[in-house]
Design a protein around this motif. Structure first.
Motif, mmCIF file in Angstrom:
data_model
loop_
_atom_site.group_PDB
_atom_site.id
_atom_site.type_symbol
_atom_site.label_atom_id
_atom_site.label_comp_id
_atom_site.label_asym_id
_atom_site.label_seq_id
_atom_site.Cartn_x
_atom_site.Cartn_y
_atom_site.Cartn_z
ATOM 1 N N VAL A 69 -0.597 8.931 17.279
ATOM 2 C CA VAL A 69 -0.856 7.879 16.291
ATOM 3 C C VAL A 69 0.471 7.202 15.969
ATOM 4 O O VAL A 69 1.483 7.859 15.744
ATOM 5 C CB VAL A 69 -1.507 8.479 15.022
ATOM 6 N N ASP A 70 0.468 5.873 15.963
ATOM 7 C CA ASP A 70 1.678 5.108 15.665
ATOM 8 C C ASP A 70 1.873 4.861 14.183
ATOM 9 O O ASP A 70 3.007 4.724 13.719
ATOM 10 C CB ASP A 70 1.638 3.753 16.388
ATOM 11 N N ASP A 71 0.766 4.770 13.441
ATOM 12 C CA ASP A 71 0.859 4.431 12.030
ATOM 13 C C ASP A 71 -0.383 4.918 11.301
ATOM 14 O O ASP A 71 -1.438 5.127 11.918
ATOM 15 C CB ASP A 71 0.986 2.910 11.855
ATOM 16 N N ILE A 72 -0.240 5.078 9.979
ATOM 17 C CA ILE A 72 -1.344 5.515 9.118
ATOM 18 C C ILE A 72 -1.367 4.592 7.909
ATOM 19 O O ILE A 72 -0.308 4.270 7.348
ATOM 20 C CB ILE A 72 -1.145 6.976 8.661
ATOM 21 N N ALA A 73 -2.560 4.186 7.504
ATOM 22 C CA ALA A 73 -2.692 3.314 6.336
ATOM 23 C C ALA A 73 -3.893 3.731 5.512
ATOM 24 O O ALA A 73 -4.920 4.144 6.045
ATOM 25 C CB ALA A 73 -2.853 1.859 6.780
ATOM 26 N N VAL A 74 -3.734 3.613 4.199
ATOM 27 C CA VAL A 74 -4.844 3.800 3.271
ATOM 28 C C VAL A 74 -5.130 2.444 2.638
ATOM 29 O O VAL A 74 -4.210 1.680 2.333
ATOM 30 C CB VAL A 74 -4.534 4.880 2.195
ATOM 31 N N LEU A 75 -6.410 2.158 2.464
ATOM 32 C CA LEU A 75 -6.843 0.871 1.938
ATOM 33 C C LEU A 75 -7.763 1.103 0.743
ATOM 34 O O LEU A 75 -8.577 2.019 0.764
ATOM 35 C CB LEU A 75 -7.585 0.105 3.031
ATOM 36 N N ALA A 76 -7.603 0.264 -0.269
ATOM 37 C CA ALA A 76 -8.512 0.300 -1.421
ATOM 38 C C ALA A 76 -8.667 -1.102 -1.973
ATOM 39 O O ALA A 76 -7.790 -1.960 -1.811
ATOM 40 C CB ALA A 76 -7.987 1.240 -2.502
ATOM 41 N N VAL A 77 -9.797 -1.326 -2.633
ATOM 42 C CA VAL A 77 -10.024 -2.579 -3.337
ATOM 43 C C VAL A 77 -9.394 -2.418 -4.725
ATOM 44 O O VAL A 77 -10.062 -2.150 -5.715
ATOM 45 C CB VAL A 77 -11.528 -2.934 -3.415
ATOM 46 N N ASN A 78 -8.084 -2.486 -4.718
ATOM 47 C CA ASN A 78 -7.249 -2.448 -5.917
ATOM 48 C C ASN A 78 -6.151 -3.485 -5.705
ATOM 49 O O ASN A 78 -5.878 -3.874 -4.567
ATOM 50 C CB ASN A 78 -6.573 -1.079 -6.103
ATOM 51 N N ASP A 79 -5.465 -3.871 -6.779
ATOM 52 C CA ASP A 79 -4.349 -4.799 -6.587
ATOM 53 C C ASP A 79 -3.136 -4.054 -6.047
ATOM 54 O O ASP A 79 -3.089 -2.826 -6.047
ATOM 55 C CB ASP A 79 -4.031 -5.552 -7.885
ATOM 56 N N ILE A 96 3.196 6.329 4.614
ATOM 57 C CA ILE A 96 2.025 5.607 5.114
ATOM 58 C C ILE A 96 1.948 4.273 4.371
ATOM 59 O O ILE A 96 2.583 4.100 3.334
ATOM 60 C CB ILE A 96 0.703 6.404 4.957
ATOM 61 N N HIS A 97 1.167 3.360 4.903
ATOM 62 C CA HIS A 97 0.962 2.068 4.243
ATOM 63 C C HIS A 97 -0.109 2.215 3.162
ATOM 64 O O HIS A 97 -1.155 2.816 3.410
ATOM 65 C CB HIS A 97 0.492 1.011 5.245
ATOM 66 N N PHE A 98 0.146 1.647 2.013
ATOM 67 C CA PHE A 98 -0.829 1.593 0.911
ATOM 68 C C PHE A 98 -1.249 0.138 0.792
ATOM 69 O O PHE A 98 -0.536 -0.676 0.198
ATOM 70 C CB PHE A 98 -0.205 2.107 -0.387
ATOM 71 N N LEU A 99 -2.399 -0.195 1.382
ATOM 72 C CA LEU A 99 -2.832 -1.579 1.509
ATOM 73 C C LEU A 99 -3.837 -1.978 0.438
ATOM 74 O O LEU A 99 -4.813 -1.273 0.183
ATOM 75 C CB LEU A 99 -3.466 -1.800 2.883
ATOM 76 N N SER A 100 -3.594 -3.131 -0.139
ATOM 77 C CA SER A 100 -4.485 -3.706 -1.133
ATOM 78 C C SER A 100 -5.412 -4.721 -0.470
ATOM 79 O O SER A 100 -4.960 -5.708 0.090
ATOM 80 C CB SER A 100 -3.665 -4.402 -2.221
ATOM 81 N N ASP A 101 -6.697 -4.450 -0.546
ATOM 82 C CA ASP A 101 -7.738 -5.415 -0.155
ATOM 83 C C ASP A 101 -8.275 -5.970 -1.478
ATOM 84 O O ASP A 101 -9.402 -5.732 -1.855
ATOM 85 C CB ASP A 101 -8.830 -4.707 0.657
ATOM 86 N N TRP A 102 -7.391 -6.638 -2.205
ATOM 87 C CA TRP A 102 -7.602 -7.014 -3.596
ATOM 88 C C TRP A 102 -8.906 -7.734 -3.870
ATOM 89 O O TRP A 102 -9.513 -7.556 -4.919
ATOM 90 C CB TRP A 102 -6.421 -7.833 -4.115
ATOM 91 N N ASP A 103 -9.372 -8.531 -2.954
ATOM 92 C CA ASP A 103 -10.601 -9.286 -3.177
ATOM 93 C C ASP A 103 -11.782 -8.732 -2.381
ATOM 94 O O ASP A 103 -12.849 -9.328 -2.354
ATOM 95 C CB ASP A 103 -10.397 -10.766 -2.859
ATOM 96 N N ALA A 104 -11.590 -7.602 -1.735
ATOM 97 C CA ALA A 104 -12.617 -6.913 -0.941
ATOM 98 C C ALA A 104 -13.072 -7.718 0.275
ATOM 99 O O ALA A 104 -14.084 -7.391 0.876
ATOM 100 C CB ALA A 104 -13.816 -6.518 -1.800
ATOM 101 N N SER A 105 -12.316 -8.726 0.673
ATOM 102 C CA SER A 105 -12.767 -9.559 1.793
ATOM 103 C C SER A 105 -12.825 -8.778 3.113
ATOM 104 O O SER A 105 -13.783 -8.931 3.878
ATOM 105 C CB SER A 105 -11.886 -10.803 1.935
#
Length: 161
Positions: A69-79, A96-105
């Protein structure tokens, strides 16, 4: 329609908090030419997410990387401020990356959104994990019960690798 194994991820732009402020991370930036584990949680700082799901990936980070695995990310619909605070508080910042899908798109485009308005949370992501290679979903593990992190946990992902 829910994304399935073999599908290409839709184009999206996330926000990630850094010491210089929020930066944009596109699906191309994160997935192009790489093998990436992406897991999503209904909300940062929520009990199952903070005590079970995220810690499993942090504890198994090196084992996942050793398996290609090259990278790991967690995603949430949070800012991105919440995601940045969660990264710091959890000890996961820089690991790891902590990604914001702020608008849930992105979450909605995957068909993995759920309405938790009755619990005061609004639109959120279902709990899942996926292995993505060069933007293509190679495995997808969706939890039937958002309060559990078994099929989408790090141990299950390690078995799939």
């Amino acid at each position: 329609m829910t994304i399935t194994v073999g599908d290409t991820l839709p184009a999206a732009t996330f926000k990630e908090k850094t010491s210089d402020g929020p930066v944009e991370v596109t699906t191309s930036d994160l997935f192009k030419g790489k093998k990436v584990v992406l897991f999503a949680v209904p909300g940062a700082f929520t009990p199952t997410c903070s005590m079970n799901h995220l810690p499993g990936y942090l504890e198994n980070r090196d084992a996942l990387l050793e398996r290609g695995v090259d990278d790991i990310a967690v995603l949430a619909v949070n800012d991105w401020f919440v995601m940045g605070a969660w990264a710091e508080k959890s000890g996961g910042a820089g690991k790891i990356h902590f990604l914001s899908d702020w608008d849930a798109s992105f979450t909605k485009a995957l068909g993995l959104d759920m309405d938790l308005s009755a619990a005061g949370l609004g639109t959120r992501s279902k709990r899942y994990s996926m292995l993505v290679e060069d933007g293509v979903v190679k495995s997808l593990n969706i939890e039937e019960n958002a309060g559990q992190a078994t099929v989408s946990g790090a141990a299950a992902m390690l078995e799939q690798l």
